[in-house]
Motif scaffolding. Structure first.
Motif, mmCIF file in Angstrom:
data_model
loop_
_atom_site.group_PDB
_atom_site.id
_atom_site.type_symbol
_atom_site.label_atom_id
_atom_site.label_comp_id
_atom_site.label_asym_id
_atom_site.label_seq_id
_atom_site.Cartn_x
_atom_site.Cartn_y
_atom_site.Cartn_z
ATOM 1 N N LYS A 60 3.584 5.769 -5.599
ATOM 2 C CA LYS A 60 3.826 5.561 -7.028
ATOM 3 C C LYS A 60 5.226 5.001 -7.290
ATOM 4 O O LYS A 60 5.892 5.357 -8.263
ATOM 5 N N GLN A 61 5.653 4.123 -6.395
ATOM 6 C CA GLN A 61 6.965 3.501 -6.529
ATOM 7 C C GLN A 61 6.862 2.202 -7.322
ATOM 8 O O GLN A 61 5.823 1.532 -7.282
ATOM 9 N N PRO A 62 7.924 1.819 -8.013
ATOM 10 C CA PRO A 62 7.918 0.526 -8.708
ATOM 11 C C PRO A 62 7.916 -0.630 -7.703
ATOM 12 O O PRO A 62 8.537 -0.544 -6.653
ATOM 13 N N ILE A 63 7.183 -1.677 -8.032
ATOM 14 C CA ILE A 63 7.011 -2.811 -7.135
ATOM 15 C C ILE A 63 7.382 -4.088 -7.877
ATOM 16 O O ILE A 63 6.888 -4.334 -8.978
ATOM 17 N N THR A 64 8.246 -4.883 -7.273
ATOM 18 C CA THR A 64 8.621 -6.165 -7.844
ATOM 19 C C THR A 64 7.947 -7.274 -7.053
ATOM 20 O O THR A 64 8.076 -7.345 -5.832
ATOM 21 N N LEU A 65 7.225 -8.128 -7.755
ATOM 22 C CA LEU A 65 6.522 -9.237 -7.121
ATOM 23 C C LEU A 65 6.997 -10.547 -7.742
ATOM 24 O O LEU A 65 7.131 -10.654 -8.957
ATOM 25 N N ASN A 66 7.218 -11.518 -6.888
ATOM 26 C CA ASN A 66 7.779 -12.790 -7.327
ATOM 27 C C ASN A 66 6.672 -13.845 -7.423
ATOM 28 O O ASN A 66 5.983 -14.121 -6.448
ATOM 29 N N THR A 67 6.515 -14.425 -8.605
ATOM 30 C CA THR A 67 5.471 -15.428 -8.797
ATOM 31 C C THR A 67 5.834 -16.767 -8.146
ATOM 32 O O THR A 67 4.991 -17.647 -8.028
ATOM 33 N N LEU A 118 0.828 -1.212 0.000
ATOM 34 C CA LEU A 118 0.000 0.000 0.000
ATOM 35 C C LEU A 118 0.860 1.259 0.000
ATOM 36 O O LEU A 118 0.558 2.224 -0.712
ATOM 37 N N SER A 119 1.930 1.259 0.770
ATOM 38 C CA SER A 119 2.823 2.420 0.816
ATOM 39 C C SER A 119 3.469 2.663 -0.544
ATOM 40 O O SER A 119 3.575 3.807 -1.003
ATOM 41 N N ALA A 120 3.905 1.593 -1.196
ATOM 42 C CA ALA A 120 4.559 1.727 -2.504
ATOM 43 C C ALA A 120 3.569 2.193 -3.556
ATOM 44 O O ALA A 120 3.898 3.034 -4.401
ATOM 45 N N ILE A 121 2.350 1.663 -3.516
ATOM 46 C CA ILE A 121 1.330 2.077 -4.482
ATOM 47 C C ILE A 121 0.984 3.542 -4.284
ATOM 48 O O ILE A 121 0.883 4.317 -5.244
ATOM 49 N N GLN A 122 0.799 3.945 -3.035
ATOM 50 C CA GLN A 122 0.455 5.340 -2.751
ATOM 51 C C GLN A 122 1.570 6.289 -3.181
ATOM 52 O O GLN A 122 1.309 7.389 -3.675
ATOM 53 N N TRP A 182 -6.032 1.186 7.007
ATOM 54 C CA TRP A 182 -4.716 1.712 6.677
ATOM 55 C C TRP A 182 -4.827 3.135 6.124
ATOM 56 O O TRP A 182 -4.077 4.033 6.534
ATOM 57 N N PHE A 183 -5.766 3.366 5.210
ATOM 58 C CA PHE A 183 -5.957 4.712 4.665
ATOM 59 C C PHE A 183 -6.412 5.676 5.758
ATOM 60 O O PHE A 183 -5.982 6.841 5.786
ATOM 61 N N HIS A 184 -7.258 5.198 6.664
ATOM 62 C CA HIS A 184 -7.679 6.045 7.786
ATOM 63 C C HIS A 184 -6.489 6.429 8.649
ATOM 64 O O HIS A 184 -6.370 7.602 9.070
ATOM 65 N N LEU A 230 -8.491 -2.063 -4.685
ATOM 66 C CA LEU A 230 -8.303 -0.606 -4.666
ATOM 67 C C LEU A 230 -9.044 0.058 -5.821
ATOM 68 O O LEU A 230 -9.639 1.133 -5.661
ATOM 69 N N ALA A 231 -9.014 -0.593 -6.979
ATOM 70 C CA ALA A 231 -9.716 -0.034 -8.137
ATOM 71 C C ALA A 231 -11.222 -0.054 -7.914
ATOM 72 O O ALA A 231 -11.925 0.932 -8.232
ATOM 73 N N GLN A 232 -11.757 -1.140 -7.369
ATOM 74 C CA GLN A 232 -13.187 -1.235 -7.111
ATOM 75 C C GLN A 232 -13.658 -0.171 -6.125
ATOM 76 O O GLN A 232 -14.760 0.357 -6.242
ATOM 77 N N GLN A 233 -12.803 0.147 -5.160
ATOM 78 C CA GLN A 233 -13.153 1.131 -4.139
ATOM 79 C C GLN A 233 -12.759 2.557 -4.538
ATOM 80 O O GLN A 233 -12.882 3.475 -3.736
ATOM 81 N N GLN A 234 -12.284 2.692 -5.765
ATOM 82 C CA GLN A 234 -11.840 3.989 -6.303
ATOM 83 C C GLN A 234 -10.753 4.621 -5.428
ATOM 84 O O GLN A 234 -10.737 5.835 -5.212
#
Length: 286
Positions: free
Chosen positions: A164-171, A158-162, A280-282, A225-229
């Motif tokens: 606008k940082q690049p995020i690496t996720l491992n499958t 959530l912190s990285a998304i807020q 978290w947003f609160h 996050l998209a669904q909740q705008q």
């Protein structure tokens, strides 16, 4: 039944959540400000206060600092030896990170730890110190933790998304996300059964019953996050498919022993993801 319970650290996210839950129970909660690395101080405190159980949350984080890596095994040894001396049972939090980079899809309590990181080695050293004592103990290993406070898989994303940082996720990394509040629920249940005379000691595992890989968890979070705008722009995700050198491929833990010994059932994490995100947003607005 009124219990006197010592919680070694109420400053971490785990300790704070545990303190909050125990305040609603019929118990006397002690959170001493002592040097847990001082064996004499620990023994003197337990001898003086004679608790019914001690819960060791000290230095419990997903990634330990160098100081925490040094302190944790020493403190665990002191606490376990003092518990043995006074005759007090110990509940100690540990981590899936005691396991190595094998190809197992899940780990049971019978699997031999082979930590590949400094954090994992510190957790395992603490476990060994407790097992070498003569204390009655439960070592509770947890998998991936998610919550609205502290640093964990959810708050980092959530912190990285807020930001606008690049995020690496491992499958290839898999886990069964476990709510911080759920881990605390399990701990409180263990304490209550110990107080009622349960004699099931040793290493126990707990995580939720719904495993995902790291990328799937990130994608579900973005969809929510998209669904909740709440998503102002697309998340900057990069997916990789490679085995890490210092992280267990699987943080999924087999929970059969804790279920059979204490009747504790795993709870799902997905229904609680939205409330956690909103909290978290609160928190960010305060």
């Amino acid at each position: 039944m009124s219990l006197k319970i010592i919680v070694t650290d109420v400053k971490s996210a785990l300790g704070r959540t545990l303190e909050h839950d125990l305040e609603r129970e019929q118990c006397q909660l002690l959170s001493p400000d002592i040097q847990w690395e001082d064996a004499h101080a620990v023994r003197d405190y337990l001898t003086q206060h004679k608790p019914d159980v001690i819960i060791n949350t000290l230095a419990w984080e997903e990634t330990l600092s160098e100081v925490q890596q040094t302190v944790l095994p020493i403190a665990a040894a002191n606490i376990a030896n003092a518990c043995a001396h006074v005759g007090v049972p110990l509940v100690h939090f540990s981590s899936y990170q005691v396991f190595g980079v094998d190809n197992k899809s899940s780990h049971s309590e019978k699997d031999i730890p082979a930590p590949a990181s400094a954090t994992g080695r510190a957790f395992f050293a603490a476990e060994q110190a407790i097992e070498h004592s003569s204390a009655k103990f439960i070592i509770l290993r947890l998998g991936w933790i998610i919550g609205s406070i502290g640093e964990n898989h959810l708050t980092r994303l959530l912190s990285a998304i807020q930001a606008k940082q690049p995020i690496t996720l491992n499958t290839r990394l898999r886990g069964a996300p476990t709510l911080l509040s759920d881990a605390v629920r399990v701990c409180v249940a263990l304490v209550k059964q110990i107080a009622c005379g349960a004699e099931n000691w040793g290493v126990m595992h707990y995580c939720s019953g719904d495993a995902v890989n790291e990328a799937e968890f990130g994608e579900q979070l973005v969809q929510l996050l998209a669904q909740q705008q709440l998503l102002k722009q697309d998340a900057n995700f990069t997916l990789i498919d490679s085995a890490p050198i210092s992280e267990p491929l699987s943080a999924v833990l087999g929970c059969r022993r804790i279920r059979d010994s204490f009747g504790i059932q795993a709870r799902p994490w997905r229904p609680s993801l939205l409330p956690l995100v909103k909290q978290w947003f609160h928190n960010q607005l305060q």
